[in-house]
Structures are given as structure tokens and as C-alpha cells.
Write a protein that holds these residues in place. Structure first.
Motif, short mmCIF file in Angstrom:
data_model
loop_
_atom_site.label_atom_id
_atom_site.label_comp_id
_atom_site.label_asym_id
_atom_site.label_seq_id
_atom_site.Cartn_x
_atom_site.Cartn_y
_atom_site.Cartn_z
N LEU A 51 0.81 -1.22 0.00
CA LEU A 51 0.00 0.00 0.00
C LEU A 51 0.85 1.26 0.00
O LEU A 51 0.36 2.33 -0.39
N THR A 52 2.12 1.16 0.39
CA THR A 52 3.00 2.33 0.35
C THR A 52 3.24 2.79 -1.09
O THR A 52 3.73 3.90 -1.30
N LEU A 53 2.89 1.96 -2.06
CA LEU A 53 3.07 2.30 -3.48
C LEU A 53 1.85 2.99 -4.08
O LEU A 53 1.88 3.37 -5.25
N ALA A 54 0.79 3.16 -3.31
CA ALA A 54 -0.44 3.80 -3.82
C ALA A 54 -0.12 5.18 -4.35
O ALA A 54 0.62 5.95 -3.74
N GLY A 55 -0.64 5.47 -5.53
CA GLY A 55 -0.40 6.75 -6.17
C GLY A 55 0.88 6.79 -6.98
O GLY A 55 1.13 7.75 -7.71
N ARG A 56 1.69 5.75 -6.88
CA ARG A 56 2.97 5.70 -7.61
C ARG A 56 2.98 4.64 -8.70
O ARG A 56 3.80 4.71 -9.60
N ILE A 57 2.09 3.63 -8.56
CA ILE A 57 2.01 2.57 -9.56
C ILE A 57 0.56 2.35 -9.96
O ILE A 57 -0.36 2.74 -9.24
N ASP A 58 0.38 1.72 -11.11
CA ASP A 58 -0.97 1.36 -11.58
C ASP A 58 -1.29 -0.10 -11.30
O ASP A 58 -2.43 -0.43 -11.01
N VAL A 59 -0.27 -0.96 -11.42
CA VAL A 59 -0.49 -2.41 -11.29
C VAL A 59 0.60 -3.04 -10.45
O VAL A 59 1.78 -2.72 -10.59
N LEU A 60 0.18 -3.95 -9.58
CA LEU A 60 1.10 -4.79 -8.81
C LEU A 60 0.98 -6.21 -9.34
O LEU A 60 -0.11 -6.79 -9.35
N PHE A 61 2.08 -6.76 -9.82
CA PHE A 61 2.11 -8.16 -10.23
C PHE A 61 2.44 -8.97 -8.99
O PHE A 61 3.45 -8.75 -8.34
N LEU A 62 1.58 -9.90 -8.67
CA LEU A 62 1.74 -10.75 -7.50
C LEU A 62 2.24 -12.10 -7.95
O LEU A 62 1.50 -12.86 -8.59
N GLY A 63 3.51 -12.40 -7.65
CA GLY A 63 4.10 -13.69 -7.98
C GLY A 63 3.94 -14.63 -6.80
O GLY A 63 4.50 -14.39 -5.74
N THR A 64 3.15 -15.69 -6.99
CA THR A 64 2.77 -16.57 -5.88
C THR A 64 3.64 -17.82 -5.79
O THR A 64 3.18 -18.86 -5.34
N GLY A 65 4.88 -17.74 -6.22
CA GLY A 65 5.77 -18.89 -6.17
C GLY A 65 5.77 -19.65 -7.49
O GLY A 65 5.56 -19.06 -8.55
N GLY A 66 5.94 -20.96 -7.42
CA GLY A 66 6.02 -21.76 -8.63
C GLY A 66 4.69 -21.98 -9.32
O GLY A 66 4.64 -22.24 -10.52
N ASP A 67 3.61 -21.88 -8.58
CA ASP A 67 2.28 -22.09 -9.13
C ASP A 67 1.42 -20.85 -8.88
O ASP A 67 1.68 -20.07 -7.97
N ILE A 68 0.38 -20.73 -9.67
CA ILE A 68 -0.57 -19.64 -9.47
C ILE A 68 -1.48 -19.99 -8.30
O ILE A 68 -1.98 -21.11 -8.21
N ALA A 69 -1.68 -19.04 -7.41
CA ALA A 69 -2.59 -19.21 -6.28
C ALA A 69 -3.44 -17.95 -6.18
O ALA A 69 -3.05 -16.89 -6.66
N HIS A 70 -4.57 -18.04 -5.56
CA HIS A 70 -5.43 -16.87 -5.40
C HIS A 70 -4.84 -15.93 -4.36
O HIS A 70 -4.32 -16.37 -3.34
N ALA A 71 -4.98 -14.64 -4.63
CA ALA A 71 -4.63 -13.64 -3.61
C ALA A 71 -5.74 -13.61 -2.58
O ALA A 71 -6.91 -13.72 -2.94
N PRO A 72 -5.41 -13.49 -1.31
CA PRO A 72 -6.46 -13.36 -0.30
C PRO A 72 -7.39 -12.18 -0.65
O PRO A 72 -6.93 -11.13 -1.11
N ARG A 73 -8.66 -12.38 -0.43
CA ARG A 73 -9.65 -11.36 -0.78
C ARG A 73 -9.34 -10.01 -0.12
O ARG A 73 -9.44 -8.97 -0.75
N THR A 74 -8.91 -10.04 1.14
CA THR A 74 -8.62 -8.78 1.84
C THR A 74 -7.40 -8.07 1.25
O THR A 74 -7.36 -6.85 1.18
#
Length: 117
Positions: A51-74
Motif C-alpha cells: 500500500l506504500t506504493l499507492a499513487g505511484r504505480i498502476d499495477v502490482l504483479f503478485l508472484g505466488t511462487g512456482g504455481d498460481i494461487a489466489h490472492a487473499p480477498r482482503t
């Protein structure tokens, strides 16, 4: 072939089981990478650091390790409320996508979990 230049950005130089290489430094923990900094990240329960990047970036790529996993809803909701889009993918795919968009001058960042192995 044409060499890619990143100006003053922080591209991902390499990755493998349990590590990331950025600017010739090895990291063995979850990271938050932006064009201007590399720092530790507490993982999927740590919403405050990205959240410290708010206003500075448009998109955060979330790398969840070797496999794709869902980001927690919160996690996703907090970032999207702050105006940051979240794209979830494996960490290798996130690294490649981040590097490519850096060359285009896009306002992107990367939250990475290491690949187990």
C-alpha cells in the motif's frame, strides 16, 4: 537482437529455487520490487507494505511462487481500493512480465514469493 535498457529501474536479473537476483544481489525472501526500490515483504498477509506504493504505480504483479494461487480477498480489496490493480501469476511469469513492462516505462511493481525447490 537489441539490448534492453532499464534507465534507473530495478529489473529482475534472475530467479530460481528460493532466490531472486536483482542488480547483482541475491535475495532469499519474499520481496516488494518497484522501479526505484527493492525491499522485504511479509507475504500475502502483509498488505501494508504494498500500500506504500499507492499513487505511484498502476499495477502490482503478485508472484505466488512456482504455481498460481489466489490472492487473499482482503489483500486484493485493500490494494484495489487504493487504486492499485492486482495481477496474480506464478513468480517466474510475474518477473518476466514486470521486466517487459519496465522497458515500456509502465508504472508497475512486483510482490514476489520465492519458488520452492
Amino acid at each position: 537482437m537489441q539490448e534492453i535498457t532499464y534507465a534507473e529501474a530495478q529489473p529482475i536479473d534472475g530467479y530460481g529455487p528460493g532466490f531472486f537476483r536483482i542488480m547483482d544481489r541475491l535475495f532469499h525472501e519474499p520481496l516488494l520490487v518497484s522501479p526505484w526500490s527493492v525491499r522485504g515483504w511479509g507475504g500475502l498477509t502483509d498488505t501494508a507494505t504494498p500500500l506504500t506504493l499507492a499513487g505511484r504505480i498502476d499495477v502490482l504483479f503478485l508472484g505466488t511462487g512456482g504455481d498460481i494461487a489466489h490472492a487473499p480477498r482482503t489483500f486484493r480489496a485493500a490494494l484495489e481500493t487504493a487504486g492499485i490493480g492486482v495481477e496474480v501469476m506464478s513468480s517466474p511469469a510475474a518477473c518476466r512480465t514486470y521486466n517487459l513492462l519496465l522497458t515500456e516505462g509502465r508504472l508497475v511493481a512486483l510482490a514476489l514469493l520465492p519458488v520452492e525447490g
